[in-house]
Write a protein that holds these residues in place. Structure first.
Motif, mmCIF file in Angstrom:
data_model
loop_
_atom_site.group_PDB
_atom_site.id
_atom_site.type_symbol
_atom_site.label_atom_id
_atom_site.label_comp_id
_atom_site.label_asym_id
_atom_site.label_seq_id
_atom_site.Cartn_x
_atom_site.Cartn_y
_atom_site.Cartn_z
ATOM 1 N N VAL A 1 0.854 -1.186 0.000
ATOM 2 C CA VAL A 1 0.000 0.000 0.000
ATOM 3 C C VAL A 1 0.892 1.239 0.000
ATOM 4 C CG1 VAL A 1 -1.714 1.343 1.287
ATOM 5 C CG2 VAL A 1 -1.944 -1.144 1.109
ATOM 6 N N VAL A 2 0.714 2.074 -1.008
ATOM 7 C CA VAL A 2 1.467 3.322 -1.107
ATOM 8 C C VAL A 2 0.528 4.454 -0.697
ATOM 9 C CG1 VAL A 2 2.726 4.873 -2.665
ATOM 10 C CG2 VAL A 2 2.843 2.385 -3.008
ATOM 11 N N ILE A 3 0.984 5.317 0.192
ATOM 12 C CA ILE A 3 0.174 6.486 0.589
ATOM 13 C C ILE A 3 0.789 7.719 -0.070
ATOM 14 C CG2 ILE A 3 -0.839 7.783 2.499
ATOM 15 C CD1 ILE A 3 -0.218 5.430 4.356
ATOM 16 N N GLY A 4 0.016 8.364 -0.947
ATOM 17 C CA GLY A 4 0.512 9.532 -1.692
ATOM 18 C C GLY A 4 0.687 9.179 -3.154
ATOM 19 N N ARG A 5 0.268 10.087 -4.040
ATOM 20 C CA ARG A 5 0.322 9.807 -5.479
ATOM 21 C C ARG A 5 1.118 10.855 -6.244
ATOM 22 N NH1 ARG A 5 -6.048 11.233 -6.664
ATOM 23 N NH2 ARG A 5 -6.073 13.072 -5.357
ATOM 24 N N SER A 6 2.114 11.491 -5.590
ATOM 25 C CA SER A 6 2.890 12.519 -6.292
ATOM 26 C C SER A 6 3.674 11.894 -7.442
ATOM 27 C CB SER A 6 3.857 13.208 -5.327
ATOM 28 O OG SER A 6 4.933 12.362 -5.030
ATOM 29 N N THR B 1 -2.953 4.828 -2.628
ATOM 30 C CA THR B 1 -3.951 5.624 -1.897
ATOM 31 C C THR B 1 -3.554 7.101 -1.889
ATOM 32 O OG1 THR B 1 -2.879 5.406 0.257
ATOM 33 C CG2 THR B 1 -4.390 3.635 -0.394
ATOM 34 N N HIS B 2 -4.517 7.968 -1.615
ATOM 35 C CA HIS B 2 -4.278 9.419 -1.690
ATOM 36 C C HIS B 2 -5.290 10.154 -0.829
ATOM 37 C CE1 HIS B 2 -7.589 9.022 -4.448
ATOM 38 N NE2 HIS B 2 -6.891 8.067 -5.066
ATOM 39 N N SER B 3 -5.319 11.476 -0.977
ATOM 40 C CA SER B 3 -6.144 12.296 -0.079
ATOM 41 C C SER B 3 -7.644 12.009 -0.210
ATOM 42 C CB SER B 3 -5.875 13.782 -0.335
ATOM 43 O OG SER B 3 -6.020 14.057 -1.702
ATOM 44 N N ARG B 4 -8.077 11.436 -1.308
ATOM 45 C CA ARG B 4 -9.513 11.151 -1.476
ATOM 46 C C ARG B 4 -9.857 9.704 -1.111
ATOM 47 N NH1 ARG B 4 -11.771 15.093 -5.020
ATOM 48 N NH2 ARG B 4 -10.499 16.951 -4.685
ATOM 49 N N THR B 5 -8.862 8.938 -0.702
ATOM 50 C CA THR B 5 -9.116 7.533 -0.353
ATOM 51 C C THR B 5 -10.008 7.444 0.880
ATOM 52 O OG1 THR B 5 -7.002 6.834 -1.281
ATOM 53 C CG2 THR B 5 -7.987 5.371 0.372
ATOM 54 N N GLN B 6 -11.002 6.557 0.813
ATOM 55 C CA GLN B 6 -11.880 6.361 1.972
ATOM 56 C C GLN B 6 -11.402 5.151 2.765
ATOM 57 O OE1 GLN B 6 -15.855 6.233 0.388
ATOM 58 N NE2 GLN B 6 -15.794 8.387 -0.155
ATOM 59 N N ASN B 7 -11.593 5.202 4.066
ATOM 60 C CA ASN B 7 -11.234 4.091 4.962
ATOM 61 C C ASN B 7 -9.777 3.645 4.783
ATOM 62 O OD1 ASN B 7 -13.925 4.079 5.806
ATOM 63 N ND2 ASN B 7 -14.483 2.730 4.106
ATOM 64 N N LEU B 8 -8.887 4.622 4.779
ATOM 65 C CA LEU B 8 -7.461 4.310 4.546
ATOM 66 C C LEU B 8 -6.935 3.262 5.530
ATOM 67 C CD1 LEU B 8 -4.791 5.022 3.019
ATOM 68 C CD2 LEU B 8 -4.371 6.704 4.785
ATOM 69 N N ALA C 1 -2.005 -4.479 4.523
ATOM 70 C CA ALA C 1 -0.755 -4.366 3.759
ATOM 71 C C ALA C 1 0.388 -5.175 4.384
ATOM 72 C CB ALA C 1 -0.336 -2.897 3.687
ATOM 73 N N ASP C 2 1.132 -5.868 3.510
ATOM 74 C CA ASP C 2 2.380 -6.513 3.955
ATOM 75 C C ASP C 2 3.507 -5.499 3.940
ATOM 76 O OD1 ASP C 2 1.312 -9.283 3.989
ATOM 77 O OD2 ASP C 2 1.038 -8.887 1.849
ATOM 78 N N ILE C 3 3.354 -4.491 3.085
ATOM 79 C CA ILE C 3 4.343 -3.404 3.034
ATOM 80 C C ILE C 3 3.597 -2.085 2.833
ATOM 81 C CG2 ILE C 3 4.828 -4.095 0.615
ATOM 82 C CD1 ILE C 3 7.548 -2.681 0.915
ATOM 83 N N VAL C 4 3.960 -1.091 3.639
ATOM 84 C CA VAL C 4 3.367 0.250 3.518
ATOM 85 C C VAL C 4 4.488 1.217 3.153
ATOM 86 C CG1 VAL C 4 2.203 2.150 4.731
ATOM 87 C CG2 VAL C 4 1.590 -0.220 5.268
ATOM 88 N N VAL C 5 4.277 1.993 2.096
ATOM 89 C CA VAL C 5 5.207 3.068 1.764
ATOM 90 C C VAL C 5 4.449 4.373 1.962
ATOM 91 C CG1 VAL C 5 6.646 4.123 -0.011
ATOM 92 C CG2 VAL C 5 6.395 1.625 0.071
ATOM 93 N N SER C 6 4.857 5.152 2.946
ATOM 94 C CA SER C 6 4.117 6.366 3.261
ATOM 95 C C SER C 6 4.847 7.592 2.736
ATOM 96 C CB SER C 6 3.925 6.485 4.774
ATOM 97 O OG SER C 6 3.128 7.621 5.028
ATOM 98 N N ALA C 7 4.176 8.345 1.850
ATOM 99 C CA ALA C 7 4.782 9.546 1.249
ATOM 100 C C ALA C 7 3.723 10.632 1.143
ATOM 101 C CB ALA C 7 5.355 9.212 -0.125
ATOM 102 N N LEU C 8 3.267 11.104 2.301
ATOM 103 C CA LEU C 8 2.293 12.199 2.242
ATOM 104 C C LEU C 8 2.788 13.473 2.904
ATOM 105 C CD1 LEU C 8 -0.812 11.718 4.578
ATOM 106 C CD2 LEU C 8 1.196 10.294 4.778
ATOM 107 N N GLY C 9 3.712 13.351 3.860
ATOM 108 C CA GLY C 9 4.261 14.553 4.488
ATOM 109 C C GLY C 9 3.431 15.065 5.645
ATOM 110 N N VAL C 10 2.818 14.158 6.385
ATOM 111 C CA VAL C 10 2.084 14.530 7.601
ATOM 112 C C VAL C 10 2.723 13.780 8.779
ATOM 113 C CG1 VAL C 10 -0.145 14.505 8.796
ATOM 114 C CG2 VAL C 10 -0.061 14.884 6.312
ATOM 115 N N PRO C 11 3.347 14.514 9.706
ATOM 116 C CA PRO C 11 4.077 13.849 10.794
ATOM 117 C C PRO C 11 3.204 12.886 11.597
ATOM 118 C CG PRO C 11 4.520 16.201 10.799
ATOM 119 C CD PRO C 11 3.436 15.969 9.789
ATOM 120 N N ASN C 12 3.763 11.718 11.880
ATOM 121 C CA ASN C 12 3.137 10.708 12.747
ATOM 122 C C ASN C 12 1.743 10.289 12.283
ATOM 123 O OD1 ASN C 12 5.402 10.794 14.519
ATOM 124 N ND2 ASN C 12 4.605 12.724 15.332
ATOM 125 N N PHE C 13 1.533 10.293 10.980
ATOM 126 C CA PHE C 13 0.217 9.963 10.407
ATOM 127 C C PHE C 13 -0.074 8.460 10.523
ATOM 128 C CE2 PHE C 13 -2.396 8.710 6.743
ATOM 129 C CZ PHE C 13 -3.430 9.623 6.799
#
Ligand code: NAD
Length: 292
Positions: free
Chosen positions: A162-167, A192-199, A206-218
């Motif tokens: 699961v990737v968070i952020g779609r830049s 996933t991105h800012s419009r994703t529901q039930n993130l 997810a077996d692997i999460v890549v978080s790239a949104l830029g919100v501390p401790n999200f």
């Protein structure tokens, strides 16, 4: 308790390998690779990033050139600089540090870079080649994450990523690379991105999460599965009066609680950040080899 994916140590190892290549090149009478960076304005974070890119070049024996422009520079003047760099045969690659001032259209600028010198891999030609699985300059941050997974021999084939952020520079290329054929790769990816529901419901699977949104401790422990692999791309300067710099660098992941549940985790700082620089140097070596 998780294993730390040590981006600093891994990037040092990559830089050492590149440094040995440069030594061999110089010993055989050849010139070293040459990277240039264009920095517009005086943004603190950008100055830090460009500074460490230049220092890393010097450390491994590359030539480097820093071109600094005032933040009042016009788009046409910046395009003129890019045109000059595009046609400079002594240069293997260059980057334009983002973000650019508001009066400049980033897309126009990035598209003006000669794809053969675009070591950030942001030009549509290079992005398209990456999407097609062809050899190209892969954007340094996603490239660094893939390299980290590779060097730690983490098998993600058939796993849910699961990737968070779609830049365009992190989230989207990451989703392409994780799903691509190869090792590492072959993951089943949810972007996933800012419009994703039930993130949280999605990240929990997810077996692997890549978080790239830029919100501390999200990303908190209750959002992840036991033994998930956690990659934290986020870099945010959070004001902190107790720190000499007046801020602390904070990732997207609530590190202290998540590390107790994850199998592998990248720290911030010392995770993805140093890998980004190492892969920029790697891309510059690729450009050099094509150019020689
Ligand atoms: P961006 O601002 O361009 O994109 C952020 C993305 O997050 C967007 O696609 C948005 O849809 C998504 N998002 C925002 N809020 C969300 C929410 N509540 N839920 C789900 N998704 C949400 O950012 P970027 O350029 O991709 O950078 C992301 C972070 O990574 C930043 O902190 C940046 O500083 C950092 N970064 C680090 C490196 C590195 O080398 N480690 C490199 C590039 C960027």
């Amino acid at each position: 308790m998780s294993t730390i994916l040590d981006g600093k140590a891994t990037s040092n190892q990559i830089k050492e390998e590149l440094s040995q290549e440069v030594t061999a090149l110089k010993a055989s009478g050849k010139r070293p690779p040459h990277l240039a960076a264009v920095l517009v304005g005086n943004d603190g974070a950008s100055l830090t990033y460009v500074g460490s890119k230049v220092r890393s070049c010097e450390k491994i024996g590359y030539d480097s050139t820093l071109i600094r422009l005032e933040d009042t520079v016009t788009q046409d003047e910046l395009l003129e600089t890019i045109h000059t760099l595009n046609n400079d045969d002594t240069l293997d690659g260059f980057i334009v540090q983002l973000p650019l001032p508001k009066h400049i259209d980033e897309e126009v600028v990035l598209h003006a870079i000669n794809p053969d010198k675009d070591v950030d891999g942001f030009h549509p030609t290079n992005f398209g080649k990456m999407a097609l699985g062809m050899e190209t300059f892969i954007p340094a941050t996603p490239f660094g994450i893939m390299e980290l997974l590779h060097r730690y021999k983490l098998d993600i084939s058939g796993k849910h990523a699961v990737v968070i952020g779609r830049s365009h520079i992190v989230g989207r290329p990451m989703s392409i690379l994780l799903s691509d054929k190869g090792n590492p790769g072959n993951a089943t990816v949810t972007l996933t991105h800012s419009r994703t529901q039930n993130l949280a419901e999605i990240t929990k699977t997810a077996d692997i999460v890549v978080s790239a949104l830029g919100v501390p401790n999200f990303v908190t422990a209750d959002m992840i599965k036991q033994d998930a692999i956690i990659i934290d791309v986020g870099i945010t300067r959070v004001p902190d009066e107790n720190h000499p710099k007046g801020y602390v660098i904070t990732g997207d992941v609530a590190y202290d609680e998540v590390k107790e549940k994850a199998s592998f985790i990248t720290p911030v700082p010392g995770g993805v950040g140093p890998m980004t620089i190492a892969m920029l140097l790697q891309n510059t070596m690729l450009a050099y080899k094509r150019n020689s």
